[in-house]
Enzyme design. Structure first.
Site, PDB file in Angstrom:
ATOM      1  CD  GLU A 109       3.807 -14.176  14.919  1.00 53.02           C
ATOM      2  OE1 GLU A 109       3.761 -13.045  15.462  1.00 53.02           O
ATOM      3  OE2 GLU A 109       3.092 -15.300  15.356  1.00 53.02           O
TER       4      GLU A 109
ATOM      5  CG  ASP B  77      -1.959   0.953   1.253  1.00 52.27           C
ATOM      6  OD1 ASP B  77      -2.555   1.371  -0.001  1.00 52.27           O
ATOM      7  OD2 ASP B  77      -2.615   1.318   2.161  1.00 52.27           O
TER       8      ASP B  77
ATOM      9  CG  HIS C  93      -0.481   2.437  -9.185  1.00 57.22           C
ATOM     10  ND1 HIS C  93      -0.774   1.796  -8.026  1.00 57.22           N
ATOM     11  CD2 HIS C  93      -1.686   3.255  -9.334  1.00 57.22           C
ATOM     12  CE1 HIS C  93      -1.811   2.595  -7.500  1.00 57.22           C
ATOM     13  NE2 HIS C  93      -2.432   3.179  -8.371  1.00 57.22           N
TER      14      HIS C  93
ATOM     15  NE  ARG D 101      -2.736  -1.700   4.884  1.00 53.36           N
ATOM     16  CZ  ARG D 101      -4.050  -1.701   4.169  1.00 53.36           C
ATOM     17  NH1 ARG D 101      -4.665  -2.857   4.590  1.00 53.36           N
ATOM     18  NH2 ARG D 101      -4.337  -1.007   3.377  1.00 53.36           N
TER      19      ARG D 101
ATOM     20  CG  LEU E 137       9.669 -16.887  -4.000  1.00 47.35           C
ATOM     21  CD1 LEU E 137      10.216 -16.030  -2.879  1.00 47.35           C
ATOM     22  CD2 LEU E 137       9.253 -15.940  -5.124  1.00 47.35           C
TER      23      LEU E 137
ATOM     24  CB  SER F  34      -8.709  -5.855  -3.606  1.00 49.12           C
ATOM     25  OG  SER F  34      -9.366  -4.677  -3.675  1.00 49.12           O
TER      26      SER F  34
END
Ligand code: FPP
Length: 240
Positions: A205, A25, A42, A186, A136, A70
Site C-alpha cells: 500500500e 525525502d 540531513h 514517501r 524490529l 541510493s
C-alpha cells in the site's frame, strides 16, 4: 504454500504491518526553509530516523526499511555525498547502543562493495553487535537501487542451469529472508518510488505525504498506519 485465497483472507482478517518501508525525502528543502544549508537538513533527518525507528518498533513492526542513500545519489555534489557518508558513519557508531537497548537488529541492503572500507567495517560491526536482537529489524538501504539489486541477483544465478523462479530470484535479492513490503510511505511531496524496493513493494500500500522528512512525526505515522489497517488488501484477488 498457502493458496492466494487463504492469503487474501488472512490479510483481510489482520492487515498486519510486518514490513514498513520509508522514502525519507525533503531534508534539503526543509533546511532551506529554515534559512540553513542542506547538510543541516540531513542531520535533522538522521535524528528523525531514530525517533521513527523506535516508534515503529513499539507499534510491533518487524522490518523497517529506510532509503538512506541510493545508487543515483552519487550524482549529488561531492561535498553532499561526503557529508551523507560521514553522517552514516557517525550514525552507525552512535546508534549501536541505542539499538541494542531497544532490542533492534541492524541490517543493510545495497551494494556495500562501493563504500569505503571503513564504512563497510562500521556496518559489519553494527550488524554483529545487534545480531541477537529479536525485535524490529532496521534495514538501511545504502548504495541501494532496485535495478542494481535485481541485476546483481540475476548475475548471481547465471551459473544455474534451470529456469529462474520467483523463489530463486527472491533468495538472491538483498532482502532474502525479509517479507514483502506491506506499507510504503514517501515524505516530501513527490509521487514516485525512485528505484526503491520495486520487486518487494509489488503489493504494498502506497502513502505519499507532503511533510518533509525532518518534520515527519509519530502522530502522522500513526494516522497513516490506521488508514493502512482499514485498507482492503486484495493481492489481485476480489472482495468477499
Ligand atoms: C532526501 O532528502 C534524503 C536523502 C538523500 C536520504 C535520506 C538521508 C537521511 C535521512 C540522512 C542520513 C540518514 C542516516 C540514516 C544517517 P533530499 O536531499 O533529497 O531533500 P530535497 O528533496 O528537499 O532536496
Amino acid at each position: 504454500m498457502p493458496s492466494i485465497n487463504s492469503r487474501v483472507q488472512e490479510a483481510y482478517a489482520m492487515n498486519d504491518l510486518v514490513h514498513l518501508a520509508i522514502i525519507m525525502d525533503g531534508n534539503g528543502r526543509w533546511a532551506k526553509r529554515q534559512g540553513k544549508e542542506r547538510p543541516f537538513g540531513h542531520k535533522e533527518g538522521a535524528k528523525k530516523v531514530r525517533e521513527i525507528t523506535e516508534y515503529a518498533s513499539k507499534m510491533g513492526v518487524k522490518y523497517l526499511s529506510l532509503y538512506a542513500f541510493s545508487t543515483e545519489n552519487w550524482n549529488r555534489p561531492k561535498t553532499e555525498v561526503a557529508l551523507l557518508m560521514k553522517l552514516l558513519s557517525s550514525f552507525l557508531k552512535s546508534e549501536v547502543d541505542n539499538l541494542k537497548k531497544n532490542n533492534i537488529r541492524f541490517d543493510v541492503i545495497g551494494d556495500m562493495s562501493k563504500l569505503s572500507s571503513r564504512l563497510q567495517k562500521e556496518i559489519s560491526n553494527a550488524k554483529v553487535a545487534t545480531k541477537e536482537c529479536t525485535g524490529l529489524t532496521q534495514v538501511l538501504a545504502i548504495n541501494y537501487g532496485a535495478h542494481d539489486e535485481i541485476l546483481r541477483a540475476v548475475n548471481k544465478l547465471l551459473h544455474v542451469k534451470s529456469a529462474i523462479t520467483k523463489e530463486t530470484l527472491e533468495a538472491n535479492l538483498d532482502t532474502a529472508g525479509i517479507p514483502p513490503v506491506d506499507l510504503l510511505i514517501r515524505t516530501g511531496g513527490d509521487y514516485r518510488l525512485s528505484n526503491f524496493l520495486l520487486w518487494q513493494a509489488a503489493y504494498a500500500e502506497l502513502f505519499f505525504t507532503k511533510t518533509l522528512w525532518p518534520e515527519f512525526s509519530v502522530g502522522e505515522l500513526e494516522t497513516i498506519v490506521s488508514e493502512y489497517e482499514q485498507t482492503e488488501r486484495r493481492f489481485g484477488g476480489v472482495s468477499e
